[in-house]
Design a protein around this motif. Structure first.
Motif, PDB file in Angstrom:
ATOM      1  N   ILE A  86      45.081  41.367  43.475  1.00 42.61           N
ATOM      2  CA  ILE A  86      44.444  42.641  43.810  1.00 42.61           C
ATOM      3  C   ILE A  86      42.956  42.438  44.121  1.00 42.61           C
TER       4      ILE A  86
ATOM      5  N   ASP B  72      34.378  45.449  45.916  1.00 41.27           N
ATOM      6  CA  ASP B  72      33.444  44.408  45.451  1.00 41.27           C
ATOM      7  C   ASP B  72      32.008  44.726  45.891  1.00 41.27           C
TER       8      ASP B  72
ATOM      9  N   GLU C 222      40.516  46.000  40.003  1.00 38.53           N
ATOM     10  CA  GLU C 222      40.582  45.091  38.851  1.00 38.53           C
ATOM     11  C   GLU C 222      40.898  45.828  37.554  1.00 38.53           C
TER      12      GLU C 222
ATOM     13  N   GLY D 133      42.782  34.946  43.678  1.00 36.89           N
ATOM     14  CA  GLY D 133      42.649  36.372  43.919  1.00 36.89           C
ATOM     15  C   GLY D 133      43.216  36.771  45.269  1.00 36.89           C
TER      16      GLY D 133
ATOM     17  N   TYR E 260      41.860  36.836  48.207  1.00 36.78           N
ATOM     18  CA  TYR E 260      41.326  36.078  49.342  1.00 36.78           C
ATOM     19  C   TYR E 260      41.261  36.968  50.588  1.00 36.78           C
TER      20      TYR E 260
ATOM     21  N   ASN F  88      47.738  29.984  51.656  1.00 37.99           N
ATOM     22  CA  ASN F  88      48.738  29.087  51.074  1.00 37.99           C
ATOM     23  C   ASN F  88      49.634  29.898  50.120  1.00 37.99           C
TER      24      ASN F  88
HETATM   25  N1  NAI Z   1      44.521  38.034  39.781  1.00 43.67           N
HETATM   26  C1  NAI Z   1      43.891  38.712  40.713  1.00 43.67           C
HETATM   27  O1  NAI Z   1      44.419  39.628  41.301  1.00 43.67           O
HETATM   28  C2  NAI Z   1      42.509  38.315  41.065  1.00 43.67           C
HETATM   29  C3  NAI Z   1      41.795  39.110  41.907  1.00 43.67           C
HETATM   30  N2  NAI Z   1      40.561  38.730  42.323  1.00 43.67           N
HETATM   31  C4  NAI Z   1      39.926  39.582  43.321  1.00 43.67           C
HETATM   32  O2  NAI Z   1      40.121  38.947  44.591  1.00 43.67           O
HETATM   33  C5  NAI Z   1      39.039  39.258  45.467  1.00 43.67           C
HETATM   34  C6  NAI Z   1      38.479  37.976  46.071  1.00 43.67           C
HETATM   35  O3  NAI Z   1      37.885  37.210  45.048  1.00 43.67           O
HETATM   36  P1  NAI Z   1      37.366  35.727  45.233  1.00 43.67           P
HETATM   37  O4  NAI Z   1      36.347  35.484  44.216  1.00 43.67           O
HETATM   38  O5  NAI Z   1      37.035  35.482  46.667  1.00 43.67           O
HETATM   39  O6  NAI Z   1      38.603  34.808  44.771  1.00 43.67           O
HETATM   40  P2  NAI Z   1      39.908  34.314  45.561  1.00 43.67           P
HETATM   41  O7  NAI Z   1      40.696  33.537  44.581  1.00 43.67           O
HETATM   42  O8  NAI Z   1      40.583  35.443  46.222  1.00 43.67           O
HETATM   43  O9  NAI Z   1      39.359  33.325  46.677  1.00 43.67           O
HETATM   44  C7  NAI Z   1      38.427  32.291  46.413  1.00 43.67           C
HETATM   45  C8  NAI Z   1      38.624  31.162  47.425  1.00 43.67           C
HETATM   46  O10 NAI Z   1      39.768  30.409  47.042  1.00 43.67           O
HETATM   47  C9  NAI Z   1      40.502  29.989  48.177  1.00 43.67           C
HETATM   48  N3  NAI Z   1      41.847  30.582  48.095  1.00 43.67           N
HETATM   49  C10 NAI Z   1      42.273  31.547  47.250  1.00 43.67           C
HETATM   50  N4  NAI Z   1      43.572  31.784  47.431  1.00 43.67           N
HETATM   51  C11 NAI Z   1      43.986  30.964  48.397  1.00 43.67           C
HETATM   52  C12 NAI Z   1      45.248  30.738  49.025  1.00 43.67           C
HETATM   53  N5  NAI Z   1      46.361  31.392  48.650  1.00 43.67           N
HETATM   54  N6  NAI Z   1      45.313  29.825  50.020  1.00 43.67           N
HETATM   55  C13 NAI Z   1      44.229  29.121  50.376  1.00 43.67           C
HETATM   56  N7  NAI Z   1      43.016  29.272  49.805  1.00 43.67           N
HETATM   57  C14 NAI Z   1      42.900  30.190  48.824  1.00 43.67           C
HETATM   58  C15 NAI Z   1      39.717  30.463  49.386  1.00 43.67           C
HETATM   59  O11 NAI Z   1      38.869  29.427  49.776  1.00 43.67           O
HETATM   60  C16 NAI Z   1      38.912  31.622  48.848  1.00 43.67           C
HETATM   61  O12 NAI Z   1      37.739  31.829  49.577  1.00 43.67           O
HETATM   62  C17 NAI Z   1      38.036  40.044  44.606  1.00 43.67           C
HETATM   63  O13 NAI Z   1      38.209  41.402  44.883  1.00 43.67           O
HETATM   64  C18 NAI Z   1      38.430  39.730  43.184  1.00 43.67           C
HETATM   65  O14 NAI Z   1      38.105  40.734  42.266  1.00 43.67           O
HETATM   66  C19 NAI Z   1      39.985  37.535  41.940  1.00 43.67           C
HETATM   67  C20 NAI Z   1      40.686  36.700  41.099  1.00 43.67           C
HETATM   68  C21 NAI Z   1      41.965  37.045  40.563  1.00 43.67           C
END
Ligand code: NAI
Ligand code: COI
Ligand code: MG
Length: 352
Positions: free
Chosen positions: A74, A80, A90, A278, A280, A290
């Motif tokens: 989510i 954000d 969140e 998260g 992404y 991925n």
């Molecule tokens: N469990 C959940 O639902 C979570 C939600 N969030 C939310 O997600 C949003 C984005 O947060 P970010 O800090 O950017 O974290 P994120 O985990 O979404 O992305 C961080 C980086 O990780 C890489 N990445 C993440 N997932 C990937 C995938 N499936 N394939 C390839 N590369 C991947 C990308 O380089 C990306 O820029 C925010 O709104 C945050 O609050 C963040 C972490 C956990």
């Protein structure tokens, strides 16, 4: 076997990676003679837009009625980038974890033989890494009292832990250590934080009940360093919510991509399976994310929620084959062919 699974796709890349996990799960179910009934439900920004709240009662009821929950991710930039937003995606994730009683988040970190040289870390440091974090998921600073005072010029978040919360998580850690190499590391900041001293004291008391387990106590800042320096020196690590959140993102670098690491969130009533990443949002709608972290979370679901080990092994085996054969999304392609998210899912489902 009939498997009733609640499906919470969420936001950003959530729906795209969940679609692939569904394809692969359906394929493994067909192969082994199971029938899956998927019940979709709203969460995150998608739920806010539809009904005004990020974890609606109806979604909770669907989760409670299911045998397991598969969750995407989510969060969206429009929330954000707006610190004043009162209703946030969140909040739905945290409410869901609390309401479902998911106090233990199992986050393994491992390497894939065909990806060892794709990690920015040296082969000799990471080869053979096989560790698991048990992150406390329903307590600590994410759930403490927070607010503003002093005419909005001061903000505070509080971290609270009860002995019971620490003990139930730590027991899971000891039990897991007994099944593995009998080594347990308690990660805290006991030189500064009172909650960490409660963690340490509680774990020290439990040591007597688990004489076979060798326990070490390490400060979180030093673990952040050693984790990428000597990941092989760790096996089971237990830690509080915030530290576990941060350290597991760091640990994903060992495997080669954030898009690879799965997790299982366990509680007394039900269990939920989710990638550690998260939503992404930069990749949303582009079919480039991925899907393997979510596919491997489905493998954890077959194993943990349903006791279906062969099915979980079949998913892991086809994932390993896809990586070895270069059927990978752009995060792992390094100049080679980058497959689409949906193409990877199709390949996995076809080859299982
Ligand atoms: N469990 C959940 O639902 C979570 C939600 N969030 C939310 O997600 C949003 C984005 O947060 P970010 O800090 O950017 O974290 P994120 O985990 O979404 O992305 C961080 C980086 O990780 C890489 N990445 C993440 N997932 C990937 C995938 N499936 N394939 C390839 N590369 C991947 C990308 O380089 C990306 O820029 C925010 O709104 C945050 O609050 C963040 C972490 C956990
Ligand atoms: C909203 C956050 C607590 C989600 C997160 O980063 C996670 O669970 O890994
Ligand atoms: Mg996180």
């Amino acid at each position: 076997m009939k498997l009733n699974i609640a499906l919470l796709a969420g936001d950003g890349i959530g729906p795209e990676v969940i679609d692939q996990a569904v394809k692969v799960s359906d394929a493994v179910a067909a192969k082994f003679g199971h029938e899956i009934s998927w019940t979709p439900a709203l969460t995150g920004a998608a739920a806010i837009d539809a009904v005004g709240e990020p974890y609606p009662d109806e979604t909770h009821e669907i989760c409670m009625a299911a045998d397991a929950v598969l969750f995407g991710a989510i969060g969206l930039p429009r929330f954000d980038n707006d610190p004043s937003a009162k209703v946030r995606p969140e909040q739905g994730l945290l409410k869901m974890r609390k309401a479902l009683g998911l106090f233990a988040n199992v986050r393994p970190t491992f390497t894939f033989p065909s990806l060892i040289d794709k990690s920015p870390l040296k082969r000799e440091r990471i080869e053979g890494t096989d560790l698991v974090f048990l992150r406390e998921l329903t307590g600590g600073i994410y759930f403490g009292k927070r607010g503003r005072e002093d005419n909005d010029n001061t903000a505070y978040d509080t971290c609270t832990y009860t002995r019971a919360e620490v003990e139930r998580l730590a027991r899971k850690g000891f039990d897991m250590a007994l099944q593995r190499s009998k080594k347990l590391c308690c990660v805290d900041k006991a030189n500064v934080l009172e909650t960490s001293r409660l963690w340490r004291e509680t774990v020290q008391r439990l040591e007597k009940e688990y004489p076979e387990v060798e326990v070490s106590y390490e400060l979180v800042d030093a673990v952040a360093m050693r984790l990428v320096q000597w990941p092989n020196s760790y096996d089971v690590l237990i830690t509080e919510n915030l530290f576990g959140d941060i350290l597991t993102d760091e640990a994903s670098v060992i495997s080669g991509s954030m898009g690879l690491m799965p997790s299982a969130s366990l509680g007394e009533k039900t269990s939920l399976f989710e990638p550690i990443h998260g939503s992404y949002p930069q990749a949303a709608g582009k079919d480039i994310a991925n899907p393997l972290a979510t596919v491997l979370s489905a493998a954890m679901m077959f194993e943990t929620a349903f006791g279906l080990q062969d099915e979980a092994d079949a998913i892991r085996a086809v994932v390993n084959r896809s990586l070895a054969e270069g059927v990978v999304t752009e995060d792992l392609a390094e100049g080679g062919k980058a497959y689409k998210t949906s193409e990877v899912g199709d390949w996995l489902a076809k080859n299982i």
